[in-house]
Write an enzyme that holds these catalytic residues in place. Structure first.
Site, short mmCIF file in Angstrom:
data_model
loop_
_atom_site.label_atom_id
_atom_site.label_comp_id
_atom_site.label_asym_id
_atom_site.label_seq_id
_atom_site.Cartn_x
_atom_site.Cartn_y
_atom_site.Cartn_z
N GLU A 190 -0.11 -1.26 5.74
CA GLU A 190 1.00 -0.88 6.61
C GLU A 190 0.89 0.58 7.02
O GLU A 190 1.23 0.96 8.13
CB GLU A 190 2.35 -1.12 5.90
CG GLU A 190 3.57 -0.93 6.77
CD GLU A 190 4.12 0.49 6.83
OE1 GLU A 190 4.95 0.77 7.70
OE2 GLU A 190 3.74 1.33 5.98
N ASP A 249 0.83 -1.21 0.00
CA ASP A 249 0.00 0.00 0.00
C ASP A 249 0.87 1.26 0.00
O ASP A 249 2.06 1.21 0.27
CB ASP A 249 -0.95 0.01 1.21
CG ASP A 249 -0.22 -0.03 2.55
OD1 ASP A 249 0.80 -0.74 2.64
OD2 ASP A 249 -0.65 0.66 3.50
ZN LIG Z 1 6.74 2.21 4.06
#
Ligand SMILES: [Zn+2]
Length: 386
Positions: free
Chosen positions: A147, A85
């Site tokens: 993340e 992401d």
């Molecule tokens: Zn990163």
């Protein structure tokens, strides 16, 4: 050297394809996107190279997936990991299309170029340049979801205990400096439920701001105790921190304040346990909770991310230092490393590009990173899998 697989893209094609596929994660629903197209692209590439592919649906998310690709069998081996992401972007501050790689001034501009979809193009390139059939130990690739927000992908992956590599590298942008330490982060909301009333009759109410004043005094004590008890000179800020970040309460000067909220965050040093910090917070506020039954509550704002430490004298760190020519260091930002480390493997954070360009308009990867990253990954795969 293996012949290039005709059906697979070369480095710059792979890099462009990754950047072109949107995979923004955000706590704001209007920005949040599925990472499925990136995961599918990676699955196709690594399947073509002979890897076994596992795609995990990440629970309690909408359209978020992890990919685990495995080549070879047996125990141990090397895990190359990263997140699929990116953060959202501010179009007005970008000089080029963030979803299209622009090659200018010896830099590859694009959202996720250094943080960190570009890392997967490096892995693909390295895998095409070595004889994978000669590897003796497993090589794994992990691409996680979310993340940039909750680390839900890495948390779920770690808990599912699917693999047990000897070593893991998380390719976040560190300019190929081995990162062996970072602080943890947690945030909490402290709420005081008072009793509103006319300001002329203080005894008829419970003033939430006055109670919060006591809370803040106790938090100062905790902050002091943490700073006195813990120190690590690998960090710029050598002690754990406690920050009072936001406070809201009351509505009028002539009214007893009926409700007050305080948001705080705490950053732990390696070696400190999240559970202990939470317990100390509850303990320091316990006298106030006792004095005002049912009026004080503490709730977690975001899932905490633990601190991380890999011993500097571990084999992985020594090898990474030797291959890169850089000494290991500590950083201030949090990563998925503590979750990956739960697999029981030596773990470091080390990848191409600079954290200075991450989460910024006109994010880029410098051309100068490309050759050395390629050499580093090939050396690493050969060292741990041959
Ligand atoms: Zn990163």
């Amino acid at each position: 050297m293996q012949k290039l697989n005709k059906s697979l893209p070369n480095f710059s094609q792979a890099f462009s394809q990754l950047i072109a596929l949107p995979s923004i994660s955000s706590s704001q629903a209007s920005w949040d996107q599925s990472n499925q197209s990136v995961i599918n692209l990676l699955a196709t590439w690594f399947e073509t190279l002979g890897f076994d592919i596992t795609i995990q649906v990440v629970p309690n998310t909408t359209g978020k997936y992890n990919l685990i690709a495995k080549l070879g069998s047996g125990d141990g081996g090397l895990l190359l990991a990263g997140h699929s992401d990116t953060v959202p972007f501010d179009e007005n501050r970008w000089l080029s299309d963030p979803m299209k790689v622009t090659d200018k001034d010896n830099k590859l501009f694009g959202l996720g170029s250094c943080d960190m979809k570009g890392f997967f193009a490096f892995i693909l390139q390295a895998c095409q340049q070595i004889d994978l059939s000669a590897l003796k130990k497993p090589l794994y690739v992990l691409a996680t979801a979310d993340e940039e927000t909750t680390m839900a992908g890495a948390r779920f992956f770690a808990n599912s205990e699917l693999i047990k590599p000897d070593v893991a590298i998380i390719g976040e942008p560190t300019n190929l400096v081995p990162v062996v330490m970072h602080k943890g982060h947690m945030s909490h909301k402290i709420t005081i439920k008072g009793q509103a009333g006319h300001s002329s009759k203080p005894a008829n109410g419970v003033n939430a701001i006055e109670v919060m004043h006591q809370v803040i005094s106790q938090l100062f004590k905790l902050k002091e105790q943490l700073a006195q008890s813990y120190n690590n000179d690998a960090f710029d800020v050598q002690t754990p921190t406690l920050n009072l970040g936001a406070i809201h309460g009351g509505d009028n000067a002539n009214r007893i304040c009926g409700h007050c909220e305080l948001d705080i965050d705490m950053r732990s040093l390696p070696g400190m346990k999240d559970d202990d910090l939470v317990a100390w917070l509850a303990e320091i506020l316990a006298p106030i909770a006792e004095e005002y039954p049912g009026r004080l509550s503490i709730e977690e704002l975001d899932p905490s991310s633990p601190s991380f430490q890999q011993n500097c004298d571990s084999e992985l760190v020594i090898t990474a230092e030797k291959f890169s020519g850089h000494q290991c260091c500590a950083v201030n930002y949090a990563t998925e490393a503590p979750f990956v480390q739960q697999l029981g493997c030596q773990t470091i954070v080390m990848g191409p590009g600079s954290i200075d360009q991450a989460h910024q308009p006109n994010e880029y990867l410098a051309h100068s990173e490309i050759l050395k990253t390629n050499k580093f990954l090939i050396a690493l795969i050969q060292h741990y899998c041959s």
